[in-house]
Design an enzyme around this catalytic site. Sequence first.
Site, PDB file in Angstrom:
ATOM      1  N   CYS A 176      23.525  68.977  57.225  1.00 51.14           N
ATOM      2  CA  CYS A 176      23.327  67.915  58.213  1.00 51.14           C
ATOM      3  C   CYS A 176      22.016  67.160  57.936  1.00 51.14           C
ATOM      4  O   CYS A 176      21.929  66.459  56.951  1.00 51.14           O
ATOM      5  CB  CYS A 176      23.399  68.481  59.632  1.00 51.14           C
ATOM      6  SG  CYS A 176      23.673  67.223  60.905  1.00 51.14           S
ATOM      7  N   GLU A 233      27.204  77.203  59.695  1.00 55.65           N
ATOM      8  CA  GLU A 233      26.488  78.272  60.410  1.00 55.65           C
ATOM      9  C   GLU A 233      26.955  78.433  61.842  1.00 55.65           C
ATOM     10  O   GLU A 233      26.771  79.496  62.449  1.00 55.65           O
ATOM     11  CB  GLU A 233      24.971  78.019  60.372  1.00 55.65           C
ATOM     12  CG  GLU A 233      24.463  76.892  61.248  1.00 55.65           C
ATOM     13  CD  GLU A 233      24.542  75.502  60.628  1.00 55.65           C
ATOM     14  OE1 GLU A 233      23.879  74.596  61.138  1.00 55.65           O
ATOM     15  OE2 GLU A 233      25.268  75.348  59.621  1.00 55.65           O
ATOM     16  N   HIS A 262      28.505  71.865  60.014  1.00 57.35           N
ATOM     17  CA  HIS A 262      27.638  73.026  60.253  1.00 57.35           C
ATOM     18  C   HIS A 262      28.407  74.331  60.081  1.00 57.35           C
ATOM     19  O   HIS A 262      28.933  74.887  61.057  1.00 57.35           O
ATOM     20  CB  HIS A 262      27.062  72.970  61.668  1.00 57.35           C
ATOM     21  CG  HIS A 262      26.025  71.934  61.878  1.00 57.35           C
ATOM     22  ND1 HIS A 262      24.696  72.147  61.598  1.00 57.35           N
ATOM     23  CD2 HIS A 262      26.118  70.671  62.350  1.00 57.35           C
ATOM     24  CE1 HIS A 262      24.012  71.052  61.895  1.00 57.35           C
ATOM     25  NE2 HIS A 262      24.849  70.141  62.345  1.00 57.35           N
TER      26      HIS A 262
END
Length: 228
Positions: A86, A204, A202
């Site tokens: 990002c 994660e 993302h």
Amino acid sequence: MKSAVLVFPGTNRETDIAGAIERSAGIKPHMVWHGDSDLPKVDLIVVAGGFSYGDYLRCGAMAAHSPIMREVKARAEKGVPVLAVCNGFQIAAEIGLVPGVLMRNAHLQFVCGDVNLKVESSQSLFTHRYQAGQVIRVPVAHAEGNYFADDDTLKRLEDRGQVAFRYCDSTGDVTVGNPNGSIRNIAGVFNDTKTVLGMMPHPENATEALFGGTDGKPLFDALAAALV
């Protein structure tokens, strides 16, 4: 796997990505402040998401000149893997670690939600736990994720297999599902040697079933397996 996660004023995903790394690798990353000029000896450098410097001037433009980025670039040039997510992707593009640029979303609005991604290449230390053509679902949250590169750069990316992920629908159709206007639905790219991955979504935030899904976890498992 020893890793370092960079922290800038304004980033907000550094603890998320540190947690994802720890769950896969079993060891906490070093958290490195942007104003430092040195990095510990690590196997992986991570540039996390958020709004470094409040996205003033241009996303990633100010963070690209932080002292730590000189060392990041030097390590990357020596082959140390870098994962840039990002805002990290924006920073990596600013300093030339990955090709292309990130512009304002085509609809000029912030986008936040889950998207489908088609895995374009499983031939990297980041993606070898996926299958080429596999569709995964992970979140996005950005206002400047509109990827662009000129025709020569795009040809090189396509010819060398440097497109990592594309936005798509649930069937893998990459002509639809684009949340930001990125050219050719590109959501993530590698550098020439595939040791740097820049991506807008993302992964994660898709590593725990209780929080909505685990489609991002294979990326961190892959790194942990490759960089022991």
